[in-house]
Design a protein around this motif. Structure first.
Motif, PDB file in Angstrom:
ATOM      1  N   GLN A  34      58.531  27.610  69.440  1.00 26.04           N
ATOM      2  CA  GLN A  34      59.717  26.517  68.336  1.00 26.04           C
ATOM      3  C   GLN A  34      58.637  26.181  68.197  1.00 26.04           C
ATOM      4  O   GLN A  34      58.172  25.008  68.405  1.00 26.04           O
ATOM      5  CB  GLN A  34      60.884  26.233  69.234  1.00 26.04           C
ATOM      6  CG  GLN A  34      61.515  26.952  69.667  1.00 26.04           C
ATOM      7  CD  GLN A  34      61.706  28.770  68.362  1.00 26.04           C
ATOM      8  OE1 GLN A  34      62.344  28.849  67.695  1.00 26.04           O
ATOM      9  NE2 GLN A  34      61.720  29.788  69.134  1.00 26.04           N
ATOM     10  N   LYS A  35      59.064  25.342  66.577  1.00 18.95           N
ATOM     11  CA  LYS A  35      58.749  24.631  65.948  1.00 18.95           C
ATOM     12  C   LYS A  35      58.830  22.821  66.866  1.00 18.95           C
ATOM     13  O   LYS A  35      60.357  23.379  66.958  1.00 18.95           O
ATOM     14  CB  LYS A  35      58.964  24.230  64.869  1.00 18.95           C
ATOM     15  CG  LYS A  35      58.357  23.462  63.969  1.00 18.95           C
ATOM     16  CD  LYS A  35      59.195  22.947  62.324  1.00 18.95           C
ATOM     17  CE  LYS A  35      58.498  22.443  61.745  1.00 18.95           C
ATOM     18  NZ  LYS A  35      58.475  22.182  59.904  1.00 18.95           N
ATOM     19  N   GLY A  36      58.017  22.039  67.413  1.00 16.28           N
ATOM     20  CA  GLY A  36      57.878  21.009  67.644  1.00 16.28           C
ATOM     21  C   GLY A  36      57.954  21.331  68.882  1.00 16.28           C
ATOM     22  O   GLY A  36      57.863  20.284  70.378  1.00 16.28           O
ATOM     23  N   PHE A  66      51.405  26.704  68.532  1.00 19.15           N
ATOM     24  CA  PHE A  66      52.090  27.237  66.744  1.00 19.15           C
ATOM     25  C   PHE A  66      53.077  27.439  67.016  1.00 19.15           C
ATOM     26  O   PHE A  66      53.634  28.570  67.876  1.00 19.15           O
ATOM     27  CB  PHE A  66      50.764  27.819  66.190  1.00 19.15           C
ATOM     28  CG  PHE A  66      50.174  29.050  66.391  1.00 19.15           C
ATOM     29  CD1 PHE A  66      51.434  30.028  66.315  1.00 19.15           C
ATOM     30  CD2 PHE A  66      49.284  28.858  67.463  1.00 19.15           C
ATOM     31  CE1 PHE A  66      50.564  31.300  67.005  1.00 19.15           C
ATOM     32  CE2 PHE A  66      49.191  29.392  67.433  1.00 19.15           C
ATOM     33  CZ  PHE A  66      49.627  31.187  67.472  1.00 19.15           C
ATOM     34  N   ALA A  67      53.892  27.667  66.305  1.00 19.63           N
ATOM     35  CA  ALA A  67      55.386  28.391  66.083  1.00 19.63           C
ATOM     36  C   ALA A  67      55.690  29.754  66.463  1.00 19.63           C
ATOM     37  O   ALA A  67      53.753  31.035  65.665  1.00 19.63           O
ATOM     38  CB  ALA A  67      56.310  27.968  64.858  1.00 19.63           C
ATOM     39  N   ASP A  68      55.838  30.442  67.127  1.00 19.39           N
ATOM     40  CA  ASP A  68      56.374  32.054  67.017  1.00 19.39           C
ATOM     41  C   ASP A  68      55.074  32.709  67.623  1.00 19.39           C
ATOM     42  O   ASP A  68      55.057  33.824  67.896  1.00 19.39           O
ATOM     43  CB  ASP A  68      56.405  32.628  65.499  1.00 19.39           C
ATOM     44  CG  ASP A  68      57.412  32.392  64.941  1.00 19.39           C
ATOM     45  OD1 ASP A  68      58.361  32.193  65.129  1.00 19.39           O
ATOM     46  OD2 ASP A  68      57.389  31.951  63.529  1.00 19.39           O
TER      47      ASP A  68
END
Length: 266
Positions: A34-36, A66-68
């Motif tokens: 997830q983002k963050g 990175f996200a995803d």
């Protein structure tokens, strides 16, 4: 009212995982970033180390996720198995290195032994060659000594210093001899009293010129130029004395002739 986005997170080997406030049973062993999120936070969340996640997912930079992104979360059993495999591989590599080092050491030792054997063989060959050369040199020296001794023994011993001086040129004799004439010439008398033509031509003529009265400046007299008693008197007396001297000293008239021809004195 906004709906909270659920995150799919399951870890194999765990009975359940709390995701977005809910307990999910039999979750899979992957996590969607997830983002963050950071890798260190995820490692703490899954009771792992950053290194565990890096190795499992072959992450080249631990600071860059990175996200995803799908992150595989290893179980403890997988970690233990990987550790055993790593240890076994390390042991195998160590054993292979030890075997290679041992083989290299044996090869070096074998080459060293072969070199030493070759050097020893070369030294032995050189010693044998030196010994053979020394033996040949000694044999050559001995042969030279024997030849020199034989040469010395083959030379007649001079009667005395006066004999060597008998080789003086006829030009130094006091009275020249007249050429032999027919009938009662000196030559005829010489032949009649046992002399030979070879003795006359090769000794009498070179010594006195055929003059029975010839006297050299050094006191040598007669046909044969000697200081012996037979060097004076008539031709018959001198001829007999000369022939007897040739036989007693040189073994024969021919021996005397050969010596006089080779040495210039007799």
């Amino acid at each position: 009212m906004s709906k909270m986005k659920e995150t799919a997170l399951t870890i194999a080997g765990l009975a359940s995982v709390l995701v977005a406030g809910q307990t999910v049973a039999n979750a899979a062993s992957t996590y969607t970033v997830q983002k963050g999120d950071t890798l260190s936070e995820l490692a703490d969340k899954f009771n792992l180390t950053v290194e565990d996640l890096v190795k499992t997912n072959k992450i080249t930079d631990a600071n860059m996720i990175f996200a995803d992104q799908q992150i595989e979360v290893p179980t403890q059993e997988e970690l233990n198995e990987n550790a055993l495999n790593t240890t076994a591989a390390s042991s195998a590599n160590s054993a292979a290195s030890d075997a290679a080092a041992s083989a290299m050491s044996e090869a070096v030792a074998s080459m060293t032994a072969a070199s030493e054997a070759a050097a020893s063989s070369a030294a032995a060959s050189e010693a044998v060659a030196s010994s053979v050369a020394a033996s040949e040199a000694a044999a050559s020296k001995a042969a030279e000594s024997e030849a020199a001794a034989a040469s010395v023994q083959a030379q007649p011993v001079a009667q005395d210093t006066a004999v060597a001086e008998q080789a003086e040129p006829v030009a130094q004799q006091a009275a020249p001899a007249a050429a032999p004439a027919a009938g009662g010439s000196v030559y005829d008398q010489f032949i009649a009293n046992g002399g030979t033509d070879a003795l006359w031509q090769n000794i009498v003529m070179p010594e006195s010129g055929g003059n029975p009265n010839a006297v050299s400046p050094n006191g040598y007299m007669g046909l044969g130029q000697t200081k012996e008693g037979w060097g004076t008197g008539d031709v018959a007396t001198q001829t007999n004395g000369l022939v007897n001297y040739a036989v007693s000293r040189y073994g024969s008239v021919d021996g005397a002739v050969q010596f006089r021809a080779a040495n210039g004195w007799w």
